[in-house]
Structures are given as structure tokens and as C-alpha cells.
Design an enzyme around this catalytic site. Structure first.
Site, mmCIF file in Angstrom:
data_model
loop_
_atom_site.group_PDB
_atom_site.id
_atom_site.type_symbol
_atom_site.label_atom_id
_atom_site.label_comp_id
_atom_site.label_asym_id
_atom_site.label_seq_id
_atom_site.Cartn_x
_atom_site.Cartn_y
_atom_site.Cartn_z
ATOM 1 N N SER A 161 48.321 -11.555 15.183
ATOM 2 C CA SER A 161 48.937 -10.730 14.137
ATOM 3 C C SER A 161 49.757 -11.661 13.254
ATOM 4 O O SER A 161 50.082 -12.795 13.672
ATOM 5 C CB SER A 161 49.877 -9.710 14.798
ATOM 6 O OG SER A 161 50.708 -9.076 13.854
ATOM 7 N N TYR A 168 56.168 -6.946 21.163
ATOM 8 C CA TYR A 168 54.952 -7.212 20.362
ATOM 9 C C TYR A 168 54.990 -8.613 19.768
ATOM 10 O O TYR A 168 54.013 -9.366 19.852
ATOM 11 C CB TYR A 168 54.866 -6.153 19.256
ATOM 12 C CG TYR A 168 53.564 -6.146 18.478
ATOM 13 C CD1 TYR A 168 52.465 -5.406 18.915
ATOM 14 C CD2 TYR A 168 53.430 -6.867 17.292
ATOM 15 C CE1 TYR A 168 51.278 -5.384 18.205
ATOM 16 C CE2 TYR A 168 52.245 -6.855 16.574
ATOM 17 C CZ TYR A 168 51.172 -6.106 17.031
ATOM 18 O OH TYR A 168 49.991 -6.090 16.318
HETATM 19 P P1 NAD Z 1 44.196 0.919 17.556
HETATM 20 O O1 NAD Z 1 45.308 1.678 18.180
HETATM 21 O O2 NAD Z 1 43.382 1.542 16.467
HETATM 22 O O3 NAD Z 1 43.159 0.431 18.689
HETATM 23 C C1 NAD Z 1 43.600 -0.123 19.903
HETATM 24 C C2 NAD Z 1 42.439 -0.130 20.875
HETATM 25 O O4 NAD Z 1 42.870 -0.705 22.121
HETATM 26 C C3 NAD Z 1 41.888 1.262 21.211
HETATM 27 O O5 NAD Z 1 40.483 1.197 21.332
HETATM 28 C C4 NAD Z 1 42.524 1.547 22.586
HETATM 29 O O6 NAD Z 1 41.784 2.489 23.361
HETATM 30 C C5 NAD Z 1 42.478 0.151 23.185
HETATM 31 N N1 NAD Z 1 43.374 -0.042 24.327
HETATM 32 C C6 NAD Z 1 44.718 0.188 24.398
HETATM 33 N N2 NAD Z 1 45.159 -0.098 25.627
HETATM 34 C C7 NAD Z 1 44.088 -0.524 26.352
HETATM 35 C C8 NAD Z 1 43.918 -0.960 27.686
HETATM 36 N N3 NAD Z 1 44.953 -1.017 28.549
HETATM 37 N N4 NAD Z 1 42.680 -1.305 28.104
HETATM 38 C C9 NAD Z 1 41.615 -1.248 27.246
HETATM 39 N N5 NAD Z 1 41.737 -0.843 25.962
HETATM 40 C C10 NAD Z 1 42.953 -0.481 25.535
HETATM 41 O O7 NAD Z 1 44.857 -0.451 17.068
HETATM 42 P P2 NAD Z 1 44.413 -1.561 15.990
HETATM 43 O O8 NAD Z 1 45.364 -1.483 14.874
HETATM 44 O O9 NAD Z 1 42.951 -1.507 15.735
HETATM 45 O O10 NAD Z 1 44.790 -2.874 16.800
HETATM 46 C C11 NAD Z 1 43.837 -3.775 17.334
HETATM 47 C C12 NAD Z 1 44.488 -5.136 17.510
HETATM 48 O O11 NAD Z 1 44.867 -5.649 16.237
HETATM 49 C C13 NAD Z 1 45.766 -5.114 18.354
HETATM 50 O O12 NAD Z 1 45.821 -6.268 19.177
HETATM 51 C C14 NAD Z 1 46.863 -5.145 17.313
HETATM 52 O O13 NAD Z 1 48.048 -5.702 17.815
HETATM 53 C C15 NAD Z 1 46.212 -6.061 16.275
HETATM 54 N N6 NAD Z 1 46.791 -5.953 14.932
HETATM 55 C C16 NAD Z 1 46.783 -4.774 14.244
HETATM 56 C C17 NAD Z 1 47.320 -4.733 12.960
HETATM 57 C C18 NAD Z 1 47.336 -3.481 12.134
HETATM 58 O O14 NAD Z 1 47.963 -3.473 11.060
HETATM 59 N N7 NAD Z 1 46.646 -2.432 12.531
HETATM 60 C C19 NAD Z 1 47.881 -5.890 12.397
HETATM 61 C C20 NAD Z 1 47.881 -7.069 13.130
HETATM 62 C C21 NAD Z 1 47.329 -7.085 14.395
#
Ligand code: NAD
Length: 261
Positions: A143, A156
Site C-alpha cells: 500500500s 495496517y
Molecule cells: P476488499 O475488502 O475488497 O477485499 C479483501 C479480500 O480479502 C476479500 O476477498 C476478503 O474475503 C479477503 N480476506 C479477508 N480476510 C481473509 C482471510 N483471513 N483469509 C482469506 N481471505 C481473506 O479489499 P481491497 O481493497 O480489495 O484490498 C485488497 C488488498 O489491497 C489489501 O491487502 C489492502 O490492504 C490493499 N490495498 C487496498 C487499497 C484500497 O484503496 N482499496 C489501497 C492500498 C492497498
């Protein structure tokens, strides 16, 4: 199709960024193992729909990646059922926000387990097979918060900085094994993880979500625009290509200029 014959595991691919990455890989001909939580019927629709749309094998596992034994079993299952595991995307992640002195211990433990320790356990489990085959791609979804901090996100930010560090260590160790290890550092992407933060803040400040969204974006990013799961997917495909075979140990920002300033 550049990834034909490859097998990819994308953790947390039932939603958001992970789903975008899985679809981008499938579009390039890779077989996919989906993972994550959600409504069983919706997940089966996604699995079958992705397989049909792109003509590739798509599996699903509900493994809880916060449990090391389930990560190990998942990797073994893929190597057995698909014949190999060539690309690992450690993507699953969760968020919780509170000041340090009020941050619940249980949320700290949960975020470190899912956002950081699972990355270690996933890498550890896939490396022997990748070494044997002499080819591998490990892509850790960190991130902008893997490079800089924001308040109220102690677990985080600590986890994501840890992911960047672990990525560098693995990259150094595997540099001459045909395996690259990189971290993608997205800025804001509109997914359920961010929608919850927008809703919480709109409620707390008594404003509408559209107003909060604009503030949310411009506080951190010079570019007042979300990146999309499709764009993160395209970057993951590039990192998996031969063109990126000498890119390793690098945190790659896709963040509207967030960490430039
Ligand atoms: P999201 O909430 O849409 O998806 C998260 C996914 O992780 C889901 O499929 C959920 O079921 C799964 N998950 C959660 N806990 C789990 C577990 N214990 N075992 C297996 N699966 C599990 O989130 P997102 O925004 O798509 O985030 C995805 C990644 O991107 C994360 O690592 C997040 O930190 C990172 N990220 C997101 C953003 C943003 O702005 N959305 C920015 C930077 C980084």
C-alpha cells in the site's frame, strides 16, 4: 496470451483488487485459484463466470489465510490439483482504524496475522516448488501505507511496511532462482475496504459520501482519482511477464502521486 500454462493463486480474490488481479491473469490465459470469503452462491458465480469468460481453469478455496496451516494446505492443494503454482499474489487484507492508545489488541493481532504474517507463510510455502521449477513470481499487495503513514492506522501501516521489508528480503534470496518478488503499493482504490471508511467518516462528520470521498482523495493524493482493480491487475500481469524478469525487490507505487510529495 502471455500467461498461458501458468497457475496463479490470488488471496482475497472474492472482492476488490484481488478480483481485478485474478481476472487480469485469467484474461492472459493463466489458471487461477480464487480465495477469500463471501456468499457461497456469489463466489460460485464468480468462479464459473471467470472460467467460462476466459476459457481457463478456475478453482476456489475458502482457506483462512490468517491460519498458517491453512496457507500451507492451500499451496499443497494447488500444486496437486493444478500441477504447479507459478504466481502467488498475497493480496488479502483488512483494516481497522483507531488512535494507538485506543487500538484494540485483538484488531492488532488480526491485522498483523492477515496483512503481514500470511505474506510470510505464503512465500515460505510456495518457494520450494518455484525453485524446483526455476520460475516464479511473488507479488505482495502492500500500500502507499507501506511507504508512508497516516494516523489511526497503526496495525495496517506497521503490517504494510513489514510487507515491503519482507518483499526485499525474499527478492535478495531468490535473485538467481528465476523468481522475482515485488510489492505493489496502491493509493486509493474504491473497494469495500475503502467504502467502509468513507461511510464511517460520512456518519462521523454528518456529511454525504460524495463530499467525504472528494476530501478523502485530495487529503492524500495530488491526483483526485481512484486507481481501479483493473489497473492493479494490469500491473500484476506486467510484473509476471518476461519484460519484468529483472525487476525484483521493488515497491511499485500506483497511487495518484500520494508518496511523491
Ligand atoms: P476488499 O475488502 O475488497 O477485499 C479483501 C479480500 O480479502 C476479500 O476477498 C476478503 O474475503 C479477503 N480476506 C479477508 N480476510 C481473509 C482471510 N483471513 N483469509 C482469506 N481471505 C481473506 O479489499 P481491497 O481493497 O480489495 O484490498 C485488497 C488488498 O489491497 C489489501 O491487502 C489492502 O490492504 C490493499 N490495498 C487496498 C487499497 C484500497 O484503496 N482499496 C489501497 C492500498 C492497498
Amino acid at each position: 496470451m502471455s500467461l498461458k500454462g501458468k497457475v496463479a493463486l490470488v488471496t482475497g480474490s472474492t472482492s476488490g483488487i484481488g478480483q481485478g488481479i485474478a481476472e487480469a491473469f485469467a484474461a492472459e490465459g493463466a489458471a487461477i485459484m480464487l480465495n477469500g470469503f463471501g456468499d457461497a452462491a456469489e463466489i460460485e458465480k464468480l468462479r464459473a463466470g471467470t472460467a467460462e469468460k476466459f476459457g481457463v481453469k478456475v478453482g476456489y478455496s475458502g482457506a483462512d489465510i490468517s491460519k498458517p496451516d491453512q496457507v500451507v494446505a492451500l499451496v499443497a492443494e494447488i500444486e496437486k490439483d493444478f500441477g504447479s503454482l507459478d504466481i502467488l499474489v498475497n493480496n488479502a487484507g483488512v483494516q481497522f482504524t483507531a488512535p494507538v492508545e485506543e487500538f484494540p489488541d485483538a484488531q492488532w493481532d488480526r491485522i498483523i496475522a492477515i496483512n503481514l504474517s500470511a505474506v510470510f507463510h505464503g512465500m515460505k510455502a510456495v518457494i520450494p516448488g518455484m525453485k524446483k521449477r526455476g520460475w516464479g513470481r511473488i507479488i505482495n499487495i502492500a500500500s502507499a501505507h507501506g511507504l508512508v503513514a497516516s494516523g489511526h492506522k497503526v496495525a495496517y501501516v506497521a503490517a504494510k511496511h513489514g510487507v515491503v521489508g519482507a518483499t526485499k528480503v525474499a527478492a535478495i534470496e531468490l535473485a538467481n532462482d528465476g523468481i522475482t518478488v515485488n510489492a505493489i503499493c496502491p493509493g486509493w482504490v474504491l473497494t469495500p475496504l475503502v467504502e467502509k471508511q468513507l461511510d464511517d467518516r460520512a456518519k462521523a462528520e454528518g456529511k454525504d459520501v460524495a463530499t467525504i470521498t472528494q476530501a478523502f482523495l485530495t487529503e492524500k493524493q495530488p491526483m483526485a482519482k481512484f486507481s481501479t482493480p483493473e489497473q492493479i491487475g494490469a500491473l500484476a500481469v506486467f510484473l509476471s511477464s518476461d519484460a519484468a524478469s529483472t525487476m525484483t525487490g521493488t515497491p511499485i507505487s500506483i497511487d495518484g502521486g500520494w508518496v511523491a510529495g
